[in-house]
Motif scaffolding. Sequence first.
Motif, short mmCIF file in Angstrom:
data_model
loop_
_atom_site.label_atom_id
_atom_site.label_comp_id
_atom_site.label_asym_id
_atom_site.label_seq_id
_atom_site.Cartn_x
_atom_site.Cartn_y
_atom_site.Cartn_z
N PRO A 147 3.64 -8.41 2.68
CA PRO A 147 4.83 -9.08 2.17
C PRO A 147 5.61 -9.81 3.26
CG PRO A 147 5.20 -6.71 2.32
CD PRO A 147 3.74 -6.94 2.61
N GLY A 148 6.01 -11.03 2.95
CA GLY A 148 6.87 -11.80 3.83
C GLY A 148 8.17 -12.13 3.12
N PRO A 149 9.07 -12.81 3.78
CA PRO A 149 10.38 -13.12 3.19
C PRO A 149 10.30 -14.03 1.96
CG PRO A 149 10.40 -13.46 5.58
CD PRO A 149 8.98 -13.27 5.18
N GLU A 150 9.25 -14.87 1.89
CA GLU A 150 9.12 -15.81 0.78
C GLU A 150 7.88 -15.56 -0.05
OE1 GLU A 150 11.26 -18.31 -0.25
OE2 GLU A 150 12.63 -17.29 1.13
N GLY A 151 7.37 -14.33 0.00
CA GLY A 151 6.16 -14.02 -0.75
C GLY A 151 5.08 -13.48 0.18
N ARG A 152 3.86 -13.52 -0.29
CA ARG A 152 2.75 -12.93 0.46
C ARG A 152 2.40 -13.77 1.69
NH1 ARG A 152 1.00 -13.11 -4.72
NH2 ARG A 152 -0.55 -14.71 -4.20
N LEU A 153 1.99 -13.07 2.76
CA LEU A 153 1.47 -13.72 3.95
C LEU A 153 0.04 -13.25 4.17
CD1 LEU A 153 4.57 -13.37 6.33
CD2 LEU A 153 3.77 -15.46 5.20
N GLU A 154 -0.80 -14.19 4.58
CA GLU A 154 -2.23 -13.93 4.79
C GLU A 154 -2.50 -13.71 6.27
OE1 GLU A 154 -6.44 -16.41 4.23
OE2 GLU A 154 -4.51 -17.47 4.24
N GLY A 155 -3.26 -12.67 6.58
CA GLY A 155 -3.55 -12.41 7.98
C GLY A 155 -4.95 -11.88 8.22
N ARG A 156 -5.25 -11.68 9.48
CA ARG A 156 -6.48 -11.02 9.93
C ARG A 156 -6.06 -9.88 10.86
NH1 ARG A 156 -7.58 -13.95 6.54
NH2 ARG A 156 -9.24 -15.52 6.35
N TYR A 157 -6.54 -8.71 10.55
CA TYR A 157 -6.08 -7.50 11.24
C TYR A 157 -7.28 -6.79 11.85
CZ TYR A 157 -4.16 -2.74 11.68
OH TYR A 157 -3.77 -1.51 12.14
N HIS A 158 -7.18 -6.48 13.13
CA HIS A 158 -8.28 -5.85 13.85
C HIS A 158 -7.78 -4.55 14.48
CE1 HIS A 158 -12.36 -6.88 15.76
NE2 HIS A 158 -12.14 -5.60 15.94
N PRO A 159 -7.93 -3.42 13.81
CA PRO A 159 -7.44 -2.15 14.38
C PRO A 159 -8.42 -1.58 15.40
CG PRO A 159 -8.44 -1.76 12.23
CD PRO A 159 -8.52 -3.24 12.48
N GLN A 160 -7.87 -0.74 16.26
CA GLN A 160 -8.70 0.00 17.23
C GLN A 160 -8.95 1.42 16.70
OE1 GLN A 160 -10.05 -1.07 20.06
NE2 GLN A 160 -9.08 -3.08 20.18
N LYS A 161 -10.05 1.99 17.13
CA LYS A 161 -10.33 3.37 16.76
C LYS A 161 -9.54 4.36 17.59
CE LYS A 161 -14.98 2.31 15.07
NZ LYS A 161 -16.44 2.51 15.25
N VAL A 162 -9.12 3.92 18.77
CA VAL A 162 -8.35 4.79 19.65
C VAL A 162 -6.96 5.01 19.07
CG1 VAL A 162 -7.38 5.04 21.98
CG2 VAL A 162 -9.62 3.95 21.67
N LYS A 163 -6.53 6.25 19.05
CA LYS A 163 -5.22 6.59 18.48
C LYS A 163 -4.10 5.98 19.33
CE LYS A 163 -2.79 10.67 16.70
NZ LYS A 163 -1.52 10.59 17.43
#
Length: 217
Positions: free
Chosen positions: A7-23
């Motif tokens: 969610p963004g201020p004016e509706g949905r925002l599209e992204g690419r997310y790359h998480p790490q396995k390290v805590k």
Amino acid sequence: MPEVIFPGPEGRLEGRYHPQKVKDAPIAIVLHPHPQFGGTMNNRVVYNLHYAFQELGFTVLRFNFRGVGRSQGEFDQGIGELSDAASALDYLQALNPNAKHCWVAGFSFGAWIGMQLLMRRPEITGFISVSPQPDRYDFSFLAPCPASGLVINGSIDRVAPPADTLALVNKLHEQKGITITHEEMEGAGHFFEDPYMDPMIASVKSYVARRMTETTR
């Protein structure tokens, strides 16, 4: 790389997310150039910055500002885009509440938005500004600049004159308690076209790695 909608201020925002396995890995967001001049999260500089942070062990998010790609809303002269960036950082922090380090990287227009975000979010510990445009955008809000970072530009940038970038860096250098590292890459233009992309990204990775080593000692 996982596609995300948040969610963004004016509706949905599209992204690419790359998480790490390290805590509790460090986090970074990457901001793209001007939406009205073809800027998107898939810009080559943005894409390469994203993977540079990922390879350094960061959990990374890049996204499209409002009105770009599948992000809702319309271009808002930088005001709304700053709100979009704040929402993106909120989203990233909600997924990674215990991250001890937070960085923001931006290219061109995105560098301007990133530096404004830096002023508003004290948890940001470092920044990368690639090809900022102090001739076009007002950076006087950096008084003082709250965190150390890297400003990198090309010596033959015809979009953002190198002399203006140098003047901005010199102004920031006058402030105490922070260190602004400046690299001007000889022969490179605004977009770091080949063969300058790889050396620019290598400089960014070297700088971030050095900073992270210093903070973990």
